[in-house]
Each structure stands twice: as C-alpha cells, then as structure tokens.
Design a protein around this motif. Sequence first.
Motif, PDB file in Angstrom:
ATOM      1  N   TYR A   1       0.702  -1.153  -0.058  1.00 15.01           N
ATOM      2  CA  TYR A   1      -0.023   0.095  -0.104  1.00 15.01           C
ATOM      3  C   TYR A   1       0.863   1.320   0.076  1.00 15.01           C
ATOM      4  N   HIS A   2       0.951   2.094  -1.075  1.00 11.85           N
ATOM      5  CA  HIS A   2       1.667   3.394  -1.159  1.00 11.85           C
ATOM      6  C   HIS A   2       0.585   4.431  -0.663  1.00 11.85           C
ATOM      7  N   ALA A   3       0.946   5.195   0.262  1.00  5.16           N
ATOM      8  CA  ALA A   3       0.164   5.948   0.965  1.00  5.16           C
ATOM      9  C   ALA A   3      -0.127   7.415   0.047  1.00  5.16           C
ATOM     10  N   ASP A   4       1.110   7.568  -0.813  1.00  6.93           N
ATOM     11  CA  ASP A   4       0.963   8.638  -1.615  1.00  6.93           C
ATOM     12  C   ASP A   4       1.253   8.500  -3.297  1.00  6.93           C
ATOM     13  N   LEU A   5       0.426   7.458  -3.519  1.00  5.89           N
ATOM     14  CA  LEU A   5       0.894   6.953  -5.233  1.00  5.89           C
ATOM     15  C   LEU A   5       0.394   8.054  -6.166  1.00  5.89           C
ATOM     16  N   ASN A   6       1.316   8.813  -6.726  1.00  5.83           N
ATOM     17  CA  ASN A   6       1.220  10.042  -7.595  1.00  5.83           C
ATOM     18  C   ASN A   6       2.224   9.831  -8.670  1.00  5.83           C
ATOM     19  N   ALA A   7       1.963  10.928  -9.696  1.00  6.61           N
ATOM     20  CA  ALA A   7       2.802  10.783 -10.794  1.00  6.61           C
ATOM     21  C   ALA A   7       4.320  11.114 -10.610  1.00  6.61           C
ATOM     22  N   LYS A   8       4.421  11.831  -9.446  1.00  2.80           N
ATOM     23  CA  LYS A   8       5.841  12.536  -9.108  1.00  2.80           C
ATOM     24  C   LYS A   8       6.628  11.107  -8.141  1.00  2.80           C
ATOM     25  N   ASN A   9       6.032  10.358  -7.796  1.00  2.00           N
ATOM     26  CA  ASN A   9       6.510   9.165  -6.894  1.00  2.00           C
ATOM     27  C   ASN A   9       6.684   8.080  -7.828  1.00  2.00           C
ATOM     28  N   ILE A  10       6.813   8.120  -9.008  1.00  2.02           N
ATOM     29  CA  ILE A  10       7.072   6.997 -10.214  1.00  2.02           C
ATOM     30  C   ILE A  10       8.065   7.590 -11.047  1.00  2.02           C
ATOM     31  N   LEU A  11       9.302   6.694 -10.959  1.00  2.00           N
ATOM     32  CA  LEU A  11      10.347   7.183 -11.758  1.00  2.00           C
ATOM     33  C   LEU A  11      10.334   6.207 -12.994  1.00  2.00           C
ATOM     34  N   LEU A  12      10.850   6.811 -14.153  1.00  2.00           N
ATOM     35  CA  LEU A  12      11.230   5.897 -15.346  1.00  2.00           C
ATOM     36  C   LEU A  12      12.733   6.040 -15.526  1.00  2.00           C
ATOM     37  N   ALA A  13      13.414   4.816 -15.735  1.00  2.00           N
ATOM     38  CA  ALA A  13      14.751   4.989 -15.946  1.00  2.00           C
ATOM     39  C   ALA A  13      15.126   3.877 -16.801  1.00  2.00           C
ATOM     40  N   GLN A  14      15.707   4.080 -17.897  1.00  2.00           N
ATOM     41  CA  GLN A  14      16.017   2.781 -18.847  1.00  2.00           C
ATOM     42  C   GLN A  14      14.996   1.782 -19.141  1.00  2.00           C
ATOM     43  N   GLY A  15      13.940   2.528 -19.222  1.00  2.00           N
ATOM     44  CA  GLY A  15      12.574   1.460 -19.680  1.00  2.00           C
ATOM     45  C   GLY A  15      11.901   0.801 -18.501  1.00  2.00           C
ATOM     46  N   LYS A  16      12.451   1.229 -17.400  1.00  2.00           N
ATOM     47  CA  LYS A  16      11.828   0.579 -16.261  1.00  2.00           C
ATOM     48  C   LYS A  16      11.214   1.249 -15.170  1.00  2.00           C
ATOM     49  N   PHE A  17      10.022   1.192 -14.336  1.00  2.00           N
ATOM     50  CA  PHE A  17       9.348   1.857 -13.662  1.00  2.00           C
ATOM     51  C   PHE A  17       9.709   1.598 -12.280  1.00  2.00           C
ATOM     52  N   TYR A  18       9.824   2.651 -11.502  1.00  2.00           N
ATOM     53  CA  TYR A  18      10.247   2.491  -9.845  1.00  2.00           C
ATOM     54  C   TYR A  18       9.406   3.155  -9.263  1.00  2.00           C
ATOM     55  N   LEU A  19       8.883   2.657  -8.019  1.00  2.00           N
ATOM     56  CA  LEU A  19       8.171   3.487  -7.054  1.00  2.00           C
ATOM     57  C   LEU A  19       8.993   4.084  -5.895  1.00  2.00           C
ATOM     58  N   ILE A  20       8.743   5.292  -5.631  1.00  2.00           N
ATOM     59  CA  ILE A  20       9.689   5.915  -4.498  1.00  2.00           C
ATOM     60  C   ILE A  20       8.725   6.485  -3.598  1.00  2.00           C
ATOM     61  N   ASP A  21       9.296   7.044  -2.298  1.00  2.00           N
ATOM     62  CA  ASP A  21       8.534   7.467  -1.386  1.00  2.00           C
ATOM     63  C   ASP A  21       7.516   6.742  -0.480  1.00  2.00           C
ATOM     64  N   PHE A  22       7.994   5.754   0.101  1.00  2.00           N
ATOM     65  CA  PHE A  22       7.173   4.936   0.925  1.00  2.00           C
ATOM     66  C   PHE A  22       6.782   5.493   2.365  1.00  2.00           C
ATOM     67  N   ASP A  23       6.850   6.632   2.586  1.00  3.08           N
ATOM     68  CA  ASP A  23       6.768   7.259   3.947  1.00  3.08           C
ATOM     69  C   ASP A  23       5.005   6.954   4.258  1.00  3.08           C
ATOM     70  N   ARG A  24       4.856   6.201   5.276  1.00  6.95           N
ATOM     71  CA  ARG A  24       3.310   6.043   5.768  1.00  6.95           C
ATOM     72  C   ARG A  24       2.903   4.813   4.895  1.00  6.95           C
ATOM     73  N   GLY A  25       3.777   4.155   4.002  1.00  6.33           N
ATOM     74  CA  GLY A  25       3.363   2.966   3.187  1.00  6.33           C
ATOM     75  C   GLY A  25       3.288   1.895   4.145  1.00  6.33           C
ATOM     76  N   GLU A  26       2.718   0.638   3.931  1.00  4.99           N
ATOM     77  CA  GLU A  26       2.186  -0.612   4.450  1.00  4.99           C
ATOM     78  C   GLU A  26       2.305  -1.783   3.654  1.00  4.99           C
ATOM     79  N   LEU A  27       2.686  -2.829   4.272  1.00  3.74           N
ATOM     80  CA  LEU A  27       2.542  -4.316   3.681  1.00  3.74           C
ATOM     81  C   LEU A  27       1.346  -4.726   4.324  1.00  3.74           C
ATOM     82  N   ARG A  28       0.232  -5.065   3.584  1.00  5.60           N
ATOM     83  CA  ARG A  28      -0.820  -5.378   4.229  1.00  5.60           C
ATOM     84  C   ARG A  28      -1.747  -6.340   3.250  1.00  5.60           C
TER      85      ARG A  28
END
Length: 242
Positions: free
Chosen positions: A167-194
């Motif tokens: 669970y990503h508490a702030d899934l938005n377009a600025k918290n997704i990176l594109l690098a060399q054809g691969k997508f990364y999620l960043i900023d897991f503050d207040r995130g959870e494994l649920r």
Amino acid sequence: MQIKTTQLGHIAWCETTAQQLEPHDFAVEAWQQRNAIVGQSKGRYTTWFVKTDNSDSPQTWVLRHYWRGGMMEKLSRDAYLYTGLQHTRAVAELAILETLYQEGFAVPRPIAANVERFGLWYRADIIIEHVAGSNDLVAHLRHKPMTEAQWYLLGETIAKFHLRGVYHADLNAKNILLAQGKFYLIDFDRGELRQPQASWQQANLQRLLRSFKKELAKLATLQFNQQHWQQLLKGYQSVNPI
C-alpha cells in the motif's frame, strides 16, 4: 536491518550498506562542507542529492528529512511523537524498502535512517540510493510522450506491487520514476505491507489518476490523456484483474 544507538537516538542501516553512518552524515551542512552536493529536488521541501567519497565505487544518494504537512505543520514542522523505534516514519519506511528491494521489486536501494529523540518526540531522516538516469513521470511527460507499451508496463508494475500487498500512501505521478525503460516507485513514507484487497487497490489507482489530472491542469502540454490511462488499466488488469 542493523541498529546503532547514538547519544541523540538511533541509526538504522540495511544489510546492503557497505559503511556505518554517523549522525552528521544526515546533515546537509556536512555534505556542503565536503562539496558533495550534486543536485536537489524542490517540492514542499528540498531533497538533496549527495555524492559519496568512496573512490572505489562512489555513489549518489538521496537525503530526505521528514517534514510535517497539513494542520500539524502549524504546531511543529518536523517533530513526531515517539512510540518506539520501529514505529518511527524513517525506520518503518526503511524496513519496507529493504523488504521490497531484497525481493527484487523496482524500488531504490535503501541505505540508512536516522532518528533523533528529544523527550517524547523525535526528528528523522532517510538516505536511499539515487536511481541513475531517472526522471519522475511529470518531468518525463512534460517533454516526451510514453508509448502504449510503456503505459501498459506501468500498469503491470503497479499491479505487481499491489499483489504483494504494498500500500503506497501517496501514489502519484511524481512518485513514479522512469529509468532505462523500467518504472520505479519511490517515497514509501506511511506505506504498509497489508492484505491485498480490491478496495484499497482501487483507491490507490484513483489517487494516481487524480494526480495525473492535477498535473495536466497545471501544465496543458503534459503528455497524458484518457487513452493512456485505459492502457495503464489494461496492463494492471492483466496481472491483477480486480
């Protein structure tokens, strides 16, 4: 995760971190004195990009302080109630990142977290490794469109995180990176494994859609439209048909 107790609080670092850090390593002033700041990202607050001085394999790290937002910001800019080290925002985020990184998910390599206590309160910082050659989606889509295959891949990527229960508490377009054809999620503050559930997964997707629309309202040239979103959903549903 390893923990070191300091005079002010605790430093936690991951198994993948080659060196132990000290409290001053989390202060931007120390990096300024070394002439080691190589960039910054300005949002509500500044995130710093710093270069390590390891001559054998220098790395670029991202140094972020935890700042409050909303109404609580008026009471304190960066102080949080201390209820145990594992519950601090920095250590909790570091733990999620370490788990996901070890499992092969597309997240930045976690480095360390710093928690400084004062009475009932604490302040905190986190260091992660910079994803080389990356841009967040807003920065990318300002200048260049993504292909249908890329939107589909983005949907697949998010679905894989959701199936893992991320669970990503702030899934938005600025918290997704594109690098060399691969997508990364960043900023897991207040995130959870649920436990995976359609309700929060759908809410996560709707949050992402709102962020795209918000950025589009601010920047009419942003390369995003409803067709792109439908392609993302196709990729998502191919992995997680909720």
